[in-house]
Design an enzyme around this catalytic site. Sequence first.
Site, PDB file in Angstrom:
ATOM      1  N   SER A   1       0.853  -1.191   0.000  1.00 42.96           N
ATOM      2  CA  SER A   1       0.000   0.000   0.000  1.00 42.96           C
ATOM      3  C   SER A   1       0.884   1.234   0.000  1.00 42.96           C
ATOM      4  O   SER A   1       1.950   1.241   0.619  1.00 42.96           O
ATOM      5  CB  SER A   1      -0.882  -0.004   1.251  1.00 42.96           C
TER       6      SER A   1
ATOM      7  N   TYR B   1      -1.782  -0.095   9.957  1.00 46.77           N
ATOM      8  CA  TYR B   1      -1.944  -0.797   8.670  1.00 46.77           C
ATOM      9  C   TYR B   1      -0.668  -0.668   7.828  1.00 46.77           C
ATOM     10  O   TYR B   1      -0.151  -1.659   7.293  1.00 46.77           O
ATOM     11  CB  TYR B   1      -3.145  -0.216   7.921  1.00 46.77           C
ATOM     12  N   ALA B   2      -0.155   0.559   7.743  1.00 44.92           N
ATOM     13  CA  ALA B   2       1.050   0.799   6.927  1.00 44.92           C
ATOM     14  C   ALA B   2       2.229  -0.014   7.448  1.00 44.92           C
ATOM     15  O   ALA B   2       3.043  -0.515   6.660  1.00 44.92           O
ATOM     16  CB  ALA B   2       1.383   2.279   6.926  1.00 44.92           C
TER      17      ALA B   2
ATOM     18  N   SER C   1       2.188  -2.936   8.730  1.00 43.20           N
ATOM     19  CA  SER C   1       2.081  -4.335   8.276  1.00 43.20           C
ATOM     20  C   SER C   1       2.544  -4.457   6.825  1.00 43.20           C
ATOM     21  O   SER C   1       3.152  -5.460   6.431  1.00 43.20           O
ATOM     22  CB  SER C   1       0.649  -4.853   8.446  1.00 43.20           C
ATOM     23  N   LYS C   2       2.275  -3.428   6.035  1.00 46.96           N
ATOM     24  CA  LYS C   2       2.697  -3.452   4.633  1.00 46.96           C
ATOM     25  C   LYS C   2       4.207  -3.229   4.521  1.00 46.96           C
ATOM     26  O   LYS C   2       4.867  -3.792   3.646  1.00 46.96           O
ATOM     27  CB  LYS C   2       1.921  -2.397   3.828  1.00 46.96           C
TER      28      LYS C   2
ATOM     29  N   THR D   1     -12.210   0.807  -3.426  1.00 53.18           N
ATOM     30  CA  THR D   1     -12.588  -0.551  -3.027  1.00 53.18           C
ATOM     31  C   THR D   1     -13.226  -0.506  -1.641  1.00 53.18           C
ATOM     32  O   THR D   1     -13.269   0.552  -1.006  1.00 53.18           O
ATOM     33  CB  THR D   1     -11.360  -1.483  -2.956  1.00 53.18           C
TER      34      THR D   1
END
Lengths: 241, 73
Positions: A137, A150-151, A153-154, A185
Amino acid sequence: MNILLTGASRGVGLVICKTLLEQGHAVYAVSRTHSDEIAALQKQYPEKLFFKSADLGDPAAAKAAIFAEDFVSNKIALDAFVNNAAQAYDDIVTNLNLEPLRAMYEVNVFAPMLLTKYAIRNMLLHGKSGGIVHISSISAHTGYKGLAMYASSKGAIEAFSKNTAREWGGRGVRSNVVVPGFMETAMSATLSQEQKDRIYKRTSLKKATDISSVAETVAFLVSDRAASITGQAIHVDNGTI
Amino acid sequence: MEKLAQIINKIRANKGNAEPVALTPQTRLREDLAFDSFDLAELTVHVEDAFGKDIFEDGVVDTIADVCKRLGI
């Protein structure tokens, strides 16, 4: 080619699935839930699309379900693994809660790492070179409020991919990352139009990333056309700045 | 044991060692067969395919005797 794809039932995963099928590949599609769209594709490609329901929130159980006699058995020679399934956990850092953070890491980091292990083992068994593509991402490269967890984890999966590429390149295994910008999405559905507009203004093309452009890039990276590309993170993000 | 020898000699052959090696229980995978970690990974997947057991799942194995013990052969 035989391609294992996670998170195939909706969003960018569904478009990747369609694109790979259109290019003549056999897709071993994994998702927590079956969808009408997957059912329609199964009708259209009965010999090429195989579906398995698995929850990557339990990586060991998901691995057992995927690398099973009735799905990706040792008789199937995998050419590629596309790690697309992901879960969001959006909040500001001072609200961070360990339980949802761990749950997100199971899906976004631990499961893809475990599935990569068995995908490479399958490639070794068949003496084949192969391609791995992780969907990352843009948030791992450009900061956004509420996306730190979240970032992260990416970022973890990008580092994993780079090192996988280095480690297994000698055996012909390539590992790359596709870094999409914000797409329209379900993952970004919770954002308001104002938030989306702010995000799109940070891109050169000033709009949402085209999902099919992401899917085409994945299809390219798993193919022999990308034979000399490994250890890379390819940004498909409308030129996010 | 014969199947194990076939697997090992195939991995050696792929590395350019055409001469099949005679295995004894004392044969060491790293020192005597010169298997590196990638060769051991290849050994693991072929042995698992043939015998249904991941020989490295419960820790490191050193000799052919260790492998046979893990496999129960």
